[in-house]
Write an enzyme that holds these catalytic residues in place. Structure first.
Site, PDB file in Angstrom:
ATOM      1  CB  SER A 173      33.581  17.469 -75.775  1.00 22.33           C
ATOM      2  OG  SER A 173      34.634  18.129 -76.407  1.00 22.33           O
ATOM      3  CG  HIS A 203      32.605  15.690 -80.924  1.00 23.81           C
ATOM      4  ND1 HIS A 203      32.654  14.555 -80.156  1.00 23.81           N
ATOM      5  CD2 HIS A 203      33.538  16.531 -80.405  1.00 23.81           C
ATOM      6  CE1 HIS A 203      33.574  14.712 -79.220  1.00 23.81           C
ATOM      7  NE2 HIS A 203      34.112  15.893 -79.352  1.00 23.81           N
ATOM      8  CD  GLU A 251      31.014  11.066 -81.016  1.00 24.72           C
ATOM      9  OE1 GLU A 251      30.954   9.973 -80.446  1.00 24.72           O
ATOM     10  OE2 GLU A 251      31.096  12.134 -80.378  1.00 24.72           O
ATOM     11  CG  ASN A 281      34.201  13.271 -75.068  1.00 26.61           C
ATOM     12  OD1 ASN A 281      35.282  12.999 -74.556  1.00 26.61           O
ATOM     13  ND2 ASN A 281      34.065  14.184 -76.007  1.00 26.61           N
TER      14      ASN A 281
HETATM   15  N1  LIG Z   1      40.557  19.818 -77.001  1.00 25.26           N
HETATM   16  C1  LIG Z   1      40.022  18.698 -77.497  1.00 25.26           C
HETATM   17  O1  LIG Z   1      40.648  17.636 -77.536  1.00 25.26           O
HETATM   18  C2  LIG Z   1      38.623  18.710 -78.045  1.00 25.26           C
HETATM   19  C3  LIG Z   1      38.193  17.625 -78.830  1.00 25.26           C
HETATM   20  C4  LIG Z   1      36.919  17.671 -79.412  1.00 25.26           C
HETATM   21  C5  LIG Z   1      36.081  18.742 -79.155  1.00 25.26           C
HETATM   22  N2  LIG Z   1      36.525  19.779 -78.367  1.00 25.26           N
HETATM   23  C6  LIG Z   1      35.613  20.908 -78.170  1.00 25.26           C
HETATM   24  O2  LIG Z   1      36.016  21.959 -79.040  1.00 25.26           O
HETATM   25  C7  LIG Z   1      35.748  23.237 -78.437  1.00 25.26           C
HETATM   26  C8  LIG Z   1      37.042  24.039 -78.383  1.00 25.26           C
HETATM   27  O3  LIG Z   1      38.006  23.321 -77.630  1.00 25.26           O
HETATM   28  P1  LIG Z   1      39.564  23.658 -77.741  1.00 25.26           P
HETATM   29  O4  LIG Z   1      40.285  22.562 -77.055  1.00 25.26           O
HETATM   30  O5  LIG Z   1      39.902  23.996 -79.150  1.00 25.26           O
HETATM   31  O6  LIG Z   1      39.640  24.985 -76.840  1.00 25.26           O
HETATM   32  P2  LIG Z   1      40.840  26.033 -76.725  1.00 25.26           P
HETATM   33  O7  LIG Z   1      40.808  26.520 -75.331  1.00 25.26           O
HETATM   34  O8  LIG Z   1      42.107  25.465 -77.264  1.00 25.26           O
HETATM   35  O9  LIG Z   1      40.396  27.198 -77.738  1.00 25.26           O
HETATM   36  C9  LIG Z   1      39.213  27.946 -77.589  1.00 25.26           C
HETATM   37  C10 LIG Z   1      39.363  29.228 -78.403  1.00 25.26           C
HETATM   38  O10 LIG Z   1      38.088  29.908 -78.419  1.00 25.26           O
HETATM   39  C11 LIG Z   1      38.357  31.299 -78.360  1.00 25.26           C
HETATM   40  N3  LIG Z   1      37.123  31.955 -77.910  1.00 25.26           N
HETATM   41  C12 LIG Z   1      36.584  31.944 -76.679  1.00 25.26           C
HETATM   42  N4  LIG Z   1      35.409  32.598 -76.692  1.00 25.26           N
HETATM   43  C13 LIG Z   1      35.204  33.043 -77.970  1.00 25.26           C
HETATM   44  C14 LIG Z   1      34.169  33.758 -78.627  1.00 25.26           C
HETATM   45  N5  LIG Z   1      33.084  34.161 -77.981  1.00 25.26           N
HETATM   46  N6  LIG Z   1      34.288  34.009 -79.949  1.00 25.26           N
HETATM   47  C15 LIG Z   1      35.391  33.588 -80.628  1.00 25.26           C
HETATM   48  N7  LIG Z   1      36.397  32.892 -80.064  1.00 25.26           N
HETATM   49  C16 LIG Z   1      36.307  32.628 -78.752  1.00 25.26           C
HETATM   50  C17 LIG Z   1      39.545  31.422 -77.408  1.00 25.26           C
HETATM   51  O11 LIG Z   1      40.227  32.656 -77.601  1.00 25.26           O
HETATM   52  C18 LIG Z   1      40.382  30.221 -77.830  1.00 25.26           C
HETATM   53  O12 LIG Z   1      41.312  30.557 -78.837  1.00 25.26           O
HETATM   54  C19 LIG Z   1      35.123  22.935 -77.071  1.00 25.26           C
HETATM   55  O13 LIG Z   1      33.738  22.963 -77.180  1.00 25.26           O
HETATM   56  C20 LIG Z   1      35.619  21.513 -76.782  1.00 25.26           C
HETATM   57  O14 LIG Z   1      34.770  20.806 -75.921  1.00 25.26           O
HETATM   58  C21 LIG Z   1      37.780  19.796 -77.820  1.00 25.26           C
END
Ligand SMILES: NC(=O)c1ccc[n+]([C@@H]2O[C@H](COP(=O)([O-])OP(=O)(O)OC[C@H]3O[C@@H](n4cnc5c(N)ncnc54)[C@H](O)[C@@H]3O)[C@@H](O)[C@H]2O)c1
Length: 285
Positions: A119, A140, A152, A190
């Protein structure tokens, strides 16, 4: 232009699960990788539930639902992550993302595209630490990925134009609207959205309104979700991490200072819907 047949989605959390559902529904063989097997199980269950709902509502046929599930592989083994495209959606931490890309570079060809769903982390910085940085870009998606149309596509300094073209075309194949963005802190959405969250938290921290009032008022003015409900959906750790990264990248301007209100929630492990408690309380997922 690259040919994409197999996509590996790394991370089976809020975003990874939704993105893997989208790619599998669009006909791509999809490998969903997570280190945590509980998260993989949760992701599979959520997808089965979503697909069943779509069948019940007549949005897809039962056959399409089954075919989607058949295109998916859930794994906690890194060695299974060989694909034409990797979409990384793990924790919002630079070191974790570069480490994963380096591990994946060792088992994939130089032609595999590495896209990150970050993000806020600078794609140019990430790419600099990855072999063949010209194949690294941002892709994104928004939350929930199966519903939100915008993607994005972010071009790092090093990204080859064909990689951007491939990801833009892929987003269209996934039924999304792609917008190519510069690699700037928070990209477009963002950056703008920071104020939505931060001003709302300032109002509450200053005792000028309650969480519920802010959400009700903003929803009544036309926003789909009030800022507190939205932060709970996104995940407090992710949203707070984005605030910190954008604030630091822009030289710590006062107006974008991360809120102590959110810092406390992260410290307490009240991360929102995913933990059952954030600004509001939920039934555990
Ligand atoms: N939550 C949102 O609304 C949102 C929106 C757009 C982008 N993002 C981005 O997406 C990414 C993930 O966010 P999220 O909300 O899904 O997080 P989350 O915490 O829900 O999930 C992250 C997952 O990654 C896994 N993980 C951690 N380290 C790992 C590794 N080395 N190898 C494999 N798996 C691993 C964890 O076990 C977990 O299941 C981030 O970069 C975030 O900024 C999030």
């Amino acid at each position: 232009m690259h040919t994409i047949k197999t996509i590996c989605v790394c991370g089976a959390g809020t975003m990874g699960s939704g993105i893997a559902q989208v790619t599998a529904m669009a006909g791509f063989t999809t490998i969903q990788f997570d280190l945590n097997s509980d998260m993989l199980q949760k992701s599979r269950t959520a997808m089965e539930r979503n697909l069943l709902w779509m069948v019940d509502k007549g949005k897809i046929t039962a056959e399409a639902g089954t075919q989607t599930l058949n295109r998916l592989v859930f794994t906690d083994q890194l060695t299974d992550c060989v694909a034409d495209l990797v979409i990384e959606a793990i924790v919002e931490k630079t070191a974790a993302k570069t480490q994963l890309f380096n591990q994946l570079a060792a088992i994939n060809s130089a032609g595999t595209i590495f896209a990150t769903n970050t993000s806020s982390i600078a794609i140019t910085t990430l790419a600099a630490d990855v072999p063949h940085p010209e194949r690294v870009a941002g892709m994104h998606f928004f939350n929930p990925a199966p519903v939100m149309k915008l993607v994005e596509v972010i071009r790092a300094q090093q990204t080859r134009p064909e990689v951007i073209n491939t990801l833009t075309q892929l987003a269209t194949q996934l039924g999304k609207t792609a917008v190519v963005c510069k690699d700037a802190p928070g990209f477009i959405v963002n950056r703008v959205a920071r104020h939505y969250y931060l001003e709302a938290m300032k109002l509450v921290a200053d005792g000028l309104a309650t969480i519920e009032t802010v959400d009700v008022v903003l929803e009544a003015t036309g926003f789909k979700m009030g800022p507190f409900k939205l932060m709970d959906l996104i995940g407090m750790d992710i949203n707070y991490g984005v605030s910190q990264i954008v604030w630091e990248a822009l030289g710590k301007p006062e107006r974008l200072t991360p809120s102590p209100l959110q810092q406390q929630k992260v410290a307490a492990g009240e991360l929102g819907r995913k933990t059952g408690k954030g600004f509001y309380t939920y039934e555990k997922q």
